[in-house]
Design an enzyme around this catalytic site. Sequence first.
Site, PDB file in Angstrom:
ATOM      1  CG  HIS A 197       3.418   2.431  -3.969  1.00 22.66           C
ATOM      2  ND1 HIS A 197       4.522   2.255  -3.164  1.00 22.66           N
ATOM      3  CD2 HIS A 197       2.558   3.217  -3.244  1.00 22.66           C
ATOM      4  CE1 HIS A 197       4.350   2.899  -2.029  1.00 22.66           C
ATOM      5  NE2 HIS A 197       3.164   3.483  -2.048  1.00 22.66           N
ATOM      6  CB  SER A 247       2.130   3.476   1.105  1.00 18.98           C
ATOM      7  OG  SER A 247       2.610   4.619   0.443  1.00 18.98           O
ATOM      8  CG  ASP A 307       6.998   0.127  -2.039  1.00 16.79           C
ATOM      9  OD1 ASP A 307       8.215  -0.071  -1.941  1.00 16.79           O
ATOM     10  OD2 ASP A 307       6.494   0.773  -2.968  1.00 16.79           O
TER      11      ASP A 307
END
Length: 435
Positions: free
Chosen positions: A258, A164, A188
């Site tokens: 996510h 992330s 991601d």
Amino acid sequence: RRTITDYFSQHENKLSVSGFEENGGGDSCDNFTDLNLSHCFLGTSLYVRLLLYTRANPACGRELHHQRFPSEPLFNLSRPTAFVIHGYRPTGAPPVWIDHLVRLLAERRDVNVIVVDWNRGAANLNYLTAVAYTREAAHNLTGFIRSMQEEGASLDSMHLIGVSLGAHLAGFVGANLKGKIGRITGLDPAGPLFTSATPDERLDPSDAMFVDVLHTDMDSFGLRGAHGHIDFYANGGADQPGCPKTIFAGKSYFVCDHQRSMFLYLCALNGTCSLTAYPCASYADFLDGRCLQCEAFKPASCPQLGYDVIQWRESLLKLGQTKAFFSTTASHPYTKLNYRVDMVTWNQYLRWGVVYIRLHSVKPAHKTHHLPHVHKISLRINTGNVIGPRYKIRLLRIRLTPLERPQRPLMCRFDIFMEENTEVAFRPLSCDSRL
């Protein structure tokens, strides 16, 4: 070996607190910083800790001092080094996947695994503050890596795995080192505040000698577009199967897509998933079966998500930025078998319609043969015609080609008569056979 699901269910509420803990041998361990919501409300200032794990201490971290790290006997600079970089931590709790990822990396290869603990900085309710700290944390980590280099470590043997917001942090480190880091994996990469960012302001292919990226939540917390030498898009890169579709599911509604990037990466790293991806211009083209040829790649097969995608590096660097798509199931082990379906009809006139195909499988009796075998195929056609006689079709041949298991025989059936909205079931035959 325990599955990933087993691991998370047993360890989600048993993570160590920051500070020292005694391991089984009586030695003290340095653990990931454990904060709570009060820290997040008050706000935290950046403090970066580097926790070393190796095959000799896969469960007991050793904090490395930025200047005195050569004195740590477990830190062998002749080994490759993997840096694990987490992202935004709005609750302050340690990531549930940290321990598992560390263990799997150490099992896969004899490496130094360094967890970059910047929880003091990432744990802020104000996301803007955490984003601002990524640059400072990257500067801190860059200095440590340069010290490693001065002691004899090679930049091309380093692998940064960023999750992330941590993916962009890894990119900043790579940019600081002029793209000479061996590899960056972005799981991601964070989307908020990076959607309109220039390549210098986010992860991009120039940040390392090889950059691979996995997308699972592009319509929310993840970043749209292509940002590596190869970008993997699970189920198109947005909504993931099995994740809640309504806000009534609570926290899972916001984080499930996510987090799926890490679960897929762990599953591939663990060897329980084989996630083959198909280079393609778009997800729609992939679903239409237009992108199933991978002879241009070395080895002559489609790339697979995970740690071993590095073996396709040479081909990917020649091709430039590559998008690769794959589908998964809703739960572990996520692997979905894909088939290419070819049909040849006898009908003279063109008709538009939908063909529904169902594959009926039998689970193998032996655990060593974990892939099911198709024993029946069902077909149904629908043209949407509501007036007039039902449309009839004659199939001269239907052929199913297993994409991920080329050693399996092609399945065929010949001369099938079908009537609209009437299901026809049959047993597949080898394509070398005929009725």
